[in-house]
Design an enzyme around this catalytic site. Structure first.
Site, PDB file in Angstrom:
ATOM      1  N   PHE A  98     134.027  15.513 -50.633  1.00  0.00           N
ATOM      2  CA  PHE A  98     134.775  16.372 -49.310  1.00  0.00           C
ATOM      3  C   PHE A  98     134.103  17.181 -50.332  1.00  0.00           C
ATOM      4  O   PHE A  98     134.531  17.959 -50.775  1.00  0.00           O
ATOM      5  CB  PHE A  98     135.669  16.271 -49.466  1.00  0.00           C
ATOM      6  CG  PHE A  98     137.206  16.146 -48.547  1.00  0.00           C
ATOM      7  CD1 PHE A  98     136.714  15.998 -46.948  1.00  0.00           C
ATOM      8  CD2 PHE A  98     136.796  18.252 -48.199  1.00  0.00           C
ATOM      9  CE1 PHE A  98     137.179  16.409 -45.811  1.00  0.00           C
ATOM     10  CE2 PHE A  98     137.563  18.002 -47.372  1.00  0.00           C
ATOM     11  CZ  PHE A  98     137.786  17.600 -46.054  1.00  0.00           C
ATOM     12  N   ARG A 110     137.292  27.251 -44.121  1.00  0.00           N
ATOM     13  CA  ARG A 110     136.435  27.686 -43.440  1.00  0.00           C
ATOM     14  C   ARG A 110     135.164  28.883 -43.427  1.00  0.00           C
ATOM     15  O   ARG A 110     133.972  28.884 -43.614  1.00  0.00           O
ATOM     16  CB  ARG A 110     136.285  27.829 -41.306  1.00  0.00           C
ATOM     17  CG  ARG A 110     137.047  26.224 -41.176  1.00  0.00           C
ATOM     18  CD  ARG A 110     136.757  26.862 -39.515  1.00  0.00           C
ATOM     19  NE  ARG A 110     138.006  25.123 -39.047  1.00  0.00           N
ATOM     20  CZ  ARG A 110     137.842  24.370 -39.088  1.00  0.00           C
ATOM     21  NH1 ARG A 110     136.277  23.926 -39.047  1.00  0.00           N
ATOM     22  NH2 ARG A 110     138.472  23.111 -38.641  1.00  0.00           N
ATOM     23  N   GLU A 126     125.923  20.135 -35.413  1.00  0.00           N
ATOM     24  CA  GLU A 126     126.806  19.351 -36.250  1.00  0.00           C
ATOM     25  C   GLU A 126     127.020  20.026 -37.719  1.00  0.00           C
ATOM     26  O   GLU A 126     126.155  19.887 -37.852  1.00  0.00           O
ATOM     27  CB  GLU A 126     127.198  17.550 -36.284  1.00  0.00           C
ATOM     28  CG  GLU A 126     127.513  16.417 -34.895  1.00  0.00           C
ATOM     29  CD  GLU A 126     127.976  15.191 -35.200  1.00  0.00           C
ATOM     30  OE1 GLU A 126     128.623  15.260 -35.830  1.00  0.00           O
ATOM     31  OE2 GLU A 126     127.046  14.921 -35.023  1.00  0.00           O
ATOM     32  N   ASP A 127     127.988  19.891 -38.071  1.00  0.00           N
ATOM     33  CA  ASP A 127     128.340  20.171 -39.806  1.00  0.00           C
ATOM     34  C   ASP A 127     127.583  19.213 -40.365  1.00  0.00           C
ATOM     35  O   ASP A 127     127.109  20.290 -41.495  1.00  0.00           O
ATOM     36  CB  ASP A 127     129.826  20.645 -39.444  1.00  0.00           C
ATOM     37  CG  ASP A 127     130.954  19.999 -39.227  1.00  0.00           C
ATOM     38  OD1 ASP A 127     130.332  18.583 -39.179  1.00  0.00           O
ATOM     39  OD2 ASP A 127     132.077  20.386 -39.441  1.00  0.00           O
ATOM     40  N   LEU A 176     130.389   7.937 -36.816  1.00  0.00           N
ATOM     41  CA  LEU A 176     130.747   7.257 -35.372  1.00  0.00           C
ATOM     42  C   LEU A 176     131.310   8.924 -34.885  1.00  0.00           C
ATOM     43  O   LEU A 176     131.580   7.578 -33.488  1.00  0.00           O
ATOM     44  CB  LEU A 176     132.609   7.033 -36.211  1.00  0.00           C
ATOM     45  CG  LEU A 176     132.201   6.222 -36.891  1.00  0.00           C
ATOM     46  CD1 LEU A 176     134.328   5.646 -37.767  1.00  0.00           C
ATOM     47  CD2 LEU A 176     132.262   4.354 -36.217  1.00  0.00           C
ATOM     48  N   ASP A 198     129.574  11.418 -41.708  1.00  0.00           N
ATOM     49  CA  ASP A 198     129.456  10.964 -42.549  1.00  0.00           C
ATOM     50  C   ASP A 198     129.555   9.339 -42.649  1.00  0.00           C
ATOM     51  O   ASP A 198     128.486   8.776 -42.870  1.00  0.00           O
ATOM     52  CB  ASP A 198     131.051  11.863 -42.577  1.00  0.00           C
ATOM     53  CG  ASP A 198     131.955  10.830 -43.880  1.00  0.00           C
ATOM     54  OD1 ASP A 198     131.519   9.971 -44.446  1.00  0.00           O
ATOM     55  OD2 ASP A 198     133.230  10.805 -43.941  1.00  0.00           O
TER      56      ASP A 198
HETATM   57  P1  5GP Z   1     131.821  11.043 -39.460  1.00  0.00           P
HETATM   58  O1  5GP Z   1     132.402  11.021 -38.287  1.00  0.00           O
HETATM   59  O2  5GP Z   1     129.864  10.923 -38.859  1.00  0.00           O
HETATM   60  O3  5GP Z   1     132.575   9.582 -39.964  1.00  0.00           O
HETATM   61  O4  5GP Z   1     132.691  12.120 -39.637  1.00  0.00           O
HETATM   62  C1  5GP Z   1     131.826  13.303 -39.254  1.00  0.00           C
HETATM   63  C2  5GP Z   1     133.071  14.372 -38.725  1.00  0.00           C
HETATM   64  O5  5GP Z   1     133.848  14.251 -40.302  1.00  0.00           O
HETATM   65  C3  5GP Z   1     132.545  15.729 -39.059  1.00  0.00           C
HETATM   66  O6  5GP Z   1     132.120  16.879 -37.979  1.00  0.00           O
HETATM   67  C4  5GP Z   1     133.766  17.215 -39.828  1.00  0.00           C
HETATM   68  O7  5GP Z   1     134.636  16.887 -38.899  1.00  0.00           O
HETATM   69  C5  5GP Z   1     134.397  15.528 -41.039  1.00  0.00           C
HETATM   70  N1  5GP Z   1     133.963  15.179 -42.324  1.00  0.00           N
HETATM   71  C6  5GP Z   1     133.385  14.920 -43.275  1.00  0.00           C
HETATM   72  N2  5GP Z   1     133.055  14.925 -44.180  1.00  0.00           N
HETATM   73  C7  5GP Z   1     133.626  15.893 -44.447  1.00  0.00           C
HETATM   74  C8  5GP Z   1     133.716  16.566 -45.845  1.00  0.00           C
HETATM   75  O8  5GP Z   1     133.313  16.268 -47.035  1.00  0.00           O
HETATM   76  N3  5GP Z   1     134.148  17.658 -45.265  1.00  0.00           N
HETATM   77  C9  5GP Z   1     134.884  18.160 -43.846  1.00  0.00           C
HETATM   78  N4  5GP Z   1     135.652  19.527 -43.991  1.00  0.00           N
HETATM   79  N5  5GP Z   1     134.735  16.967 -42.861  1.00  0.00           N
HETATM   80  C10 5GP Z   1     133.794  16.020 -43.016  1.00  0.00           C
END
Ligand code: 5GP
Length: 169
Positions: free
Chosen positions: A148, A161, A95-96, A102, A99
């Site tokens: 972000f 990207r 995963e990238d 979820l 956050d």
């Molecule tokens: P989570 O479900 O953990 O809240 O978020 C995961 C997804 O949210 C990541 O795979 C990504 O696509 C997006 N995301 C969360 N934080 C960031 C951020 O700071 N920048 C970007 N570009 N995407 C984010």
């Protein structure tokens, strides 16, 4: 766009090399399947796999929880599934960024029902302070604050990207 470099190319390269070395060591006697979570992981995954020495396979899945903006909708959906059966396989999800957790939790629960031999996560960026749900992350690249970020695969409205570094908007 105003952006500021948070993690430069050299630091990313060095950390990805360390993660690859750790995975090589841990999966020495296995043939894992690395699953890139699209789209954000595509650059991280492609750099990571080119540094791995172990035999492995690659597959992808696509999930969505953002609708192009700066915050998650909180509703995760599977947009495209794996192309292979992972039953009995050692699976490493790439995963990238994590956050709220979820997305990772959704992937974990979904893939666990398919009875893999093991299921672990490797994530480039970890926003630990934003976590809403606890998720087990075996390999984590960098801890970052609640900001972000874009670049190295991560987008804002599908742009940025291609930046070779991680920047905050
Ligand atoms: P989570 O479900 O953990 O809240 O978020 C995961 C997804 O949210 C990541 O795979 C990504 O696509 C997006 N995301 C969360 N934080 C960031 C951020 O700071 N920048 C970007 N570009 N995407 C984010």
């Amino acid at each position: 766009m105003q952006s500021e470099v948070l993690i430069n190319e050299d630091r990313i390269r060095e950390r990805v090399l360390q993660l690859a070395a750790q995975i090589d060591c841990d999966y020495d006697d296995k043939i894992p399947i690395l699953v890139g979570v699209l789209k954000g992981s595509f650059i991280f995954l492609s750099d990571l796999v080119r540094l791995l020495k172990i035999k492995h396979q690659v597959d992808f899945l696509t999930v969505a929880s953002y609708d192009g903006g700066l915050t998650s909708t909180g509703i995760v959906r599977l947009v495209s599934d794996l192309s292979v059966n992972i039953e009995g396989r050692h699976v490493l999800i790439v995963e990238d960024i994590i956050d709220t957790g979820l997305t990772t939790d959704y992937i974990l629960k979904n893939l666990q029902t398919r009875n893999p031999a093991s299921l672990e996560f490797v994530v480039l960026l970890n926003k630990q302070e934003c976590r809403k749900i606890d998720v087990p992350v075996k390999y984590s690249g960098f801890e970052i604050p609640d900001q972000f970020v874009v670049g190295y695969g991560l987008d804002y409205n599908q742009y940025y990207r291609n930046l070779p570094y991680i920047a905050r908007l």
